[in-house]
Design an enzyme around this catalytic site. Structure first.
Site, PDB file in Angstrom:
ATOM      1  N   ILE A 102       8.326  78.196  30.571  1.00  0.00           N
ATOM      2  CA  ILE A 102       8.774  77.557  31.705  1.00  0.00           C
ATOM      3  C   ILE A 102       9.542  76.293  31.763  1.00  0.00           C
ATOM      4  O   ILE A 102       9.075  75.573  30.510  1.00  0.00           O
ATOM      5  CB  ILE A 102       7.321  77.372  32.832  1.00  0.00           C
ATOM      6  CG1 ILE A 102       6.463  78.601  32.906  1.00  0.00           C
ATOM      7  CG2 ILE A 102       7.804  76.731  34.097  1.00  0.00           C
ATOM      8  CD1 ILE A 102       7.284  79.560  33.681  1.00  0.00           C
ATOM      9  N   ASP A 140     -12.662  63.596  33.712  1.00  0.00           N
ATOM     10  CA  ASP A 140     -12.841  64.392  32.621  1.00  0.00           C
ATOM     11  C   ASP A 140     -13.348  65.612  32.688  1.00  0.00           C
ATOM     12  O   ASP A 140     -14.512  65.523  32.743  1.00  0.00           O
ATOM     13  CB  ASP A 140     -13.044  63.381  31.519  1.00  0.00           C
ATOM     14  CG  ASP A 140     -13.221  64.013  30.086  1.00  0.00           C
ATOM     15  OD1 ASP A 140     -13.062  65.233  30.088  1.00  0.00           O
ATOM     16  OD2 ASP A 140     -13.626  63.233  29.064  1.00  0.00           O
ATOM     17  N   ARG A 195       0.716  65.683  36.491  1.00  0.00           N
ATOM     18  CA  ARG A 195       2.082  65.941  35.979  1.00  0.00           C
ATOM     19  C   ARG A 195       2.236  67.302  36.173  1.00  0.00           C
ATOM     20  O   ARG A 195       1.571  68.143  36.058  1.00  0.00           O
ATOM     21  CB  ARG A 195       2.140  65.067  34.852  1.00  0.00           C
ATOM     22  CG  ARG A 195       1.485  65.521  33.763  1.00  0.00           C
ATOM     23  CD  ARG A 195       1.756  64.645  32.590  1.00  0.00           C
ATOM     24  NE  ARG A 195       0.426  64.697  31.637  1.00  0.00           N
ATOM     25  CZ  ARG A 195       0.823  65.538  30.534  1.00  0.00           C
ATOM     26  NH1 ARG A 195       1.940  66.179  30.587  1.00  0.00           N
ATOM     27  NH2 ARG A 195       0.159  66.011  29.600  1.00  0.00           N
ATOM     28  N   GLY A 196       3.687  67.681  35.790  1.00  0.00           N
ATOM     29  CA  GLY A 196       4.115  69.021  35.630  1.00  0.00           C
ATOM     30  C   GLY A 196       3.538  70.083  36.584  1.00  0.00           C
ATOM     31  O   GLY A 196       3.760  69.794  37.675  1.00  0.00           O
ATOM     32  N   ILE A 197       3.166  71.343  35.961  1.00  0.00           N
ATOM     33  CA  ILE A 197       2.936  72.280  37.050  1.00  0.00           C
ATOM     34  C   ILE A 197       1.753  72.068  37.719  1.00  0.00           C
ATOM     35  O   ILE A 197       1.806  72.245  39.150  1.00  0.00           O
ATOM     36  CB  ILE A 197       2.749  73.739  36.124  1.00  0.00           C
ATOM     37  CG1 ILE A 197       4.066  74.288  35.381  1.00  0.00           C
ATOM     38  CG2 ILE A 197       1.914  74.713  36.946  1.00  0.00           C
ATOM     39  CD1 ILE A 197       3.701  75.362  34.488  1.00  0.00           C
ATOM     40  N   ARG A 222      -7.382  62.811  33.888  1.00  0.00           N
ATOM     41  CA  ARG A 222      -7.835  61.527  33.283  1.00  0.00           C
ATOM     42  C   ARG A 222      -7.060  60.229  33.811  1.00  0.00           C
ATOM     43  O   ARG A 222      -7.849  59.171  33.925  1.00  0.00           O
ATOM     44  CB  ARG A 222      -7.841  61.731  31.895  1.00  0.00           C
ATOM     45  CG  ARG A 222      -8.658  62.768  31.165  1.00  0.00           C
ATOM     46  CD  ARG A 222      -8.587  63.007  29.571  1.00  0.00           C
ATOM     47  NE  ARG A 222      -9.623  64.005  29.255  1.00  0.00           N
ATOM     48  CZ  ARG A 222      -9.605  64.232  27.838  1.00  0.00           C
ATOM     49  NH1 ARG A 222      -8.749  63.595  27.211  1.00  0.00           N
ATOM     50  NH2 ARG A 222     -10.476  65.085  27.561  1.00  0.00           N
ATOM     51  N   GLY A 250      -5.559  71.233  30.870  1.00  0.00           N
ATOM     52  CA  GLY A 250      -5.682  72.002  29.820  1.00  0.00           C
ATOM     53  C   GLY A 250      -4.763  70.999  28.819  1.00  0.00           C
ATOM     54  O   GLY A 250      -4.191  70.050  29.267  1.00  0.00           O
ATOM     55  N   TYR A 280      -5.713  77.353  21.386  1.00  0.00           N
ATOM     56  CA  TYR A 280      -5.154  77.439  22.717  1.00  0.00           C
ATOM     57  C   TYR A 280      -4.889  79.070  23.275  1.00  0.00           C
ATOM     58  O   TYR A 280      -5.508  79.212  24.151  1.00  0.00           O
ATOM     59  CB  TYR A 280      -3.785  77.090  22.724  1.00  0.00           C
ATOM     60  CG  TYR A 280      -2.981  77.043  24.070  1.00  0.00           C
ATOM     61  CD1 TYR A 280      -3.164  75.971  24.991  1.00  0.00           C
ATOM     62  CD2 TYR A 280      -1.971  77.942  24.737  1.00  0.00           C
ATOM     63  CE1 TYR A 280      -2.747  76.002  26.341  1.00  0.00           C
ATOM     64  CE2 TYR A 280      -1.312  77.764  25.746  1.00  0.00           C
ATOM     65  CZ  TYR A 280      -1.807  76.838  26.600  1.00  0.00           C
ATOM     66  OH  TYR A 280      -1.183  76.830  27.857  1.00  0.00           O
TER      67      TYR A 280
END
Length: 244
Positions: free
Chosen positions: A183, A58, A22-24, A44, A87, A150
């Site tokens: 973003i 994983d 998903r996402g970027i 995952r 991440g 992070y």
């Protein structure tokens, strides 16, 4: 989204994107597939965009990482392009941050990246070719309140990439860092307008970035033509982190 095809379009190089469900990460996987790569994406959940081979993995488990690479090798051949994107975040002020909140983010974001690069480097070294792109963040360069874990993980990725560049550069392997800023994603879409306006006021470009801005940078660094760029940190942040 329209784009000019990369110069490797149609060559069929094998690419693996971690965190590609998903996402970027999903956008990167889809772009590389459109550019002509044979692409697998791990997560995952074990899902991926259409046209991309989905693999459950994983990155905190070395055996899972090895199994994922073996699957790609069986389906496509050795990984030639690695996008280390997987991440997580567990944000809170340091005074409230449990040790597990710190170590779990480090294990996924930093040690997980070490695991996938180490596994990918085997075949890349033999082939004397490789493109590794590590996804960091402007937070790793500037720091951020509430994101000690992070920020530490993302800063550490710069050290990994530059060390890998020095170790493997003579084998035709590059390792670079893309460091996105704020973003437009599903995460930012739910933020109050006042918060978005505050972000924009601090960004010289006076806007949030788009996913395509990040994808373009990754596509560039994955290309055969970028053989003389390694150990670089490419900010995609509208100027927010300049000088860091």
């Amino acid at each position: 989204m329209t784009h000019e095809p990369a110069s490797t379009a149609g060559t069929g190089r094998v690419a693996l994107v971690t965190g590609g469900s998903r996402g970027i990460g999903a956008a990167i996987a889809a772009r590389l597939a459109a550019d002509g790569y044979r692409v697998a994406a791990t997560s995952r959940a074990g899902t991926a965009p259409e046209g991309v081979l989905p693999i459950a993995c994983d990155v905190t488990d070395a055996a899972s990482v090895d199994a994922a690479f073996t699957r790609v090798e069986d389906e496509f051949g050795p990984v030639e392009v690695l996008i280390a994107n997987a991440g997580i975040t567990k944000d809170t002020l340091m005074a409230r941050m449990k040790e597990e909140d710190f170590t779990s983010v480090i294990d996924t974001n930093l040690t997980g990246t070490y695991r996938v690069i180490r596994r990918a480097a085997r075949a890349m070294t033999r082939a004397r070719f490789g493109r590794i792109v590590v996804m960091s963040s402007v937070v790793g360069l500037m720091g951020s309140a509430g994101q000690v874990n992070y920020a530490a993980s993302k800063a550490g990725l710069v050290g990994i990439a530059r060390s890998v560049s020095r170790e493997l550069g003579s084998r035709g392997i590059t390792c670079n860092v893309v460091a996105p800023g704020f973003i437009n994603t599903e995460m930012t879409a739910v933020l109050p307008a006042k918060t978005i306006a505050d972000y924009e006021s601090r960004i010289p470009a006076r806007r949030l970035g788009e996913v395509g801005d990040v994808v373009n940078a990754v596509s560039f660094l994955a290309d055969d033509a970028t053989s003389y760029i390694t150990g670089a940190v490419i900010p995609v942040d509208g100027g927010l982190g300049m000088g860091h």
